[in-house]
Scaffold this active site. Structure first.
Site, PDB file in Angstrom:
ATOM      1  N   HIS A 107      -1.091   1.743   0.146  1.00 14.15           N
ATOM      2  CA  HIS A 107      -2.365   1.128   0.503  1.00 14.15           C
ATOM      3  C   HIS A 107      -2.968   0.503  -0.745  1.00 14.15           C
ATOM      4  CE1 HIS A 107      -2.671   2.259   4.690  1.00 14.15           C
ATOM      5  NE2 HIS A 107      -2.217   3.471   4.379  1.00 14.15           N
ATOM      6  N   ASP A 116      -5.992  -6.144  -0.875  1.00 20.41           N
ATOM      7  CA  ASP A 116      -6.033  -6.551   0.530  1.00 20.41           C
ATOM      8  C   ASP A 116      -6.811  -7.849   0.721  1.00 20.41           C
ATOM      9  OD1 ASP A 116      -4.662  -4.260   1.126  1.00 20.41           O
ATOM     10  OD2 ASP A 116      -6.200  -3.382   2.405  1.00 20.41           O
TER      11      ASP A 116
END
Length: 438
Positions: free
Chosen positions: A149, A179
């Site tokens: 992540h 992200d």
């Protein structure tokens, strides 16, 4: 459905009208990228798995059955449910892909090839297709198959080591930096590739790696390292707290102000506003920075954050209050830029979401459609791309065979959360009836 009458410029034609995007991605980077494309006129069709759809649909908070995360990231989009593991679902996707300009996906490398819907397969049917993959570590190297992540990507890229107090623990960055920036890079790459396809008739494959993206966010650190071998860490350079004129200081009420006087003129303005002209030239001597930081620490503790904001207003000092998110949304500047939209929906009611950061005079961003219910556009979209009644019936039958009806009795003993987690993580589709013991 009544959307707030907010169109920056009042035109109905978006800059990306006529571009069809099939979005196979989930959660944040891909959906944020396709949201930006949809905001400016692209037809974005979310391809979602039966029953569950994009995982973000289940993220709280909710309003009348709709999650706010989903409402924000998937506005202006359509939703089509396809089981890509089935023959009928795969065939329907390939037929739909022949009508598309772009496919956006975020699977691990190799997954779409195993499903038979990878770039190589689709490009044989549609040579102009642009196929954008948002991956963790790219398509080569030792970490290709590693799950991770944002915190992992920015840690391996060196960003986390630069965040936090000097001498203290590294700090988790306040936003998902890899992200969000990968989403922007994906959007830019898609538009470049679509432009190229229009000019040449040939599409291409795009690989946007979150790890690569994180590395490219540090041109300053890279320049220092390549030029001198200096390794930037938290607190050891001008952008991470080493300098007095680019730092954060606590105020009398326990709040904070940020000082960003990198240029001498702004630093001079601040020193004069503080009645400390003697500090203006102190920055020219790096050995004085710790002393100046100590001086400013004591000075800023003499007033509250709001008092400093009022005291320095209009003095061109590059000093700003450190606001929390609630305060930022309520700020006059936020309102002036229409960065919070109020939406009125007959089913959901009134809700708010963030507005459009990109302000364009002729082709502005618009809010045309709320985020879709799961599969609400399936039949219309598939009919539009030429699926026959028999093919649609087969898809419907496949969907029915995957549904399992389950009755759950909760006894008030803490089992509810475990049962929910079980059903949430199953690949099959369940229709769950919840019954609570009296």
């Amino acid at each position: 459905m009544l959307l707030e009458d907010y169109k920056e410029g009042g035109v109905d034609v978006g800059a990306l009208d006529g571009i069809r995007v099939l979005d196979l991605s989930r959660l944040l980077p891909g959906p944020y990228c396709s949201m930006l494309l949809a905001d400016f006129g692209a037809e974005v069709i979310k391809i979602e798995e039966p029953g569950r759809g994009d995982y973000s649909r289940s993220f709280p908070p909710f309003q009348n059955g709709f999650g706010y995360w989903h409402l924000q990231l998937n506005r202006n989009k359509k939703s089509v449910v396809l089981d890509l593991k089935s023959d009928a679902g795969r065939a329907a996707f390939l037929k739909l892909a022949q009508t598309a300009d772009v496919v956006l996906e975020s699977y691990r490398p190799g997954v779409l090839k195993r499903l038979g819907i990878d770039y190589e397969t689709v490009s044989r049917l549609n040579p102009k297709i642009v196929y954008c993959a948002i991956t963790g570590y790219g398509k080569r190297g030792p970490l290709v198959d590693q799950a991770d992540h944002d915190i992992g990507y920015v840690s391996l890229a060196g960003i986390t080591s630069m965040s936090g107090e000097p001498g203290g623990r590294p700090a988790i960055p306040g936003i998902l930096m890899a992200d969000m920036n990968a989403a922007l890079m994906a959007g830019m790459s898609i538009l470049m590739a679509v432009r190229h396809a229009e000019q040449t008739g040939t599409g291409q494959e795009i690989d946007i790696s979150l790890y690569n993206t994180a590395l490219t966010l540090m041109p300053g650190a890279a320049s220092l390292y390549f030029g001198s071998g200096f390794v930037a860490e938290r607190g050891n350079n001008w952008l991470t707290g080493a300098y007095a004129n680019y730092n954060i200081y606590e105020t009398r009420d326990g709040r904070y102000v940020s000082v960003g006087c990198l240029e001498k003129k702004f630093w001079s303005n601040l020193c004069l506003a503080l009645d400390r002209a003697d500090l203006i030239d102190a920055l020219d001597d790096e050995s004085q920075h710790e002393r100046v930081k100590d001086e400013l620490t004591e000075i800023f503790r003499t007033k509250t954050m709001q008092e400093w904001t009022a005291c320095l207003e209009g003095k061109d000092t590059c000093v700003t209050p450190v606001l929390n998110f609630d305060e930022a949304l309520a700020a006059e500047q936020t309102r002036a830029n229409a960065m919070v939209l109020t939406v009125e929906d007959e089913e959901i009611g009134t809700y708010k979401q963030l507005g459009f950061a990109m302000k364009m005079s002729a082709t502005p961003g618009t809010l045309q459609k709320r985020a879709p219910k799961l599969g609400e556009d399936t039949e219309a979209v598939l009919r539009g791309c030429g699926l026959s009644e028999a093919e649609l019936d087969l898809l419907t039958k496949e969907k029915r065979t995957r549904i399992r009806k389950v009755r759950v009795l909760f006894l008030g003993d803490g089992s509810a959360n475990l049962v929910f987690k079980f059903f949430f993580h199953q690949s099959a589709v369940f229709r769950v009836e919840f019954h609570f013991a009296a």
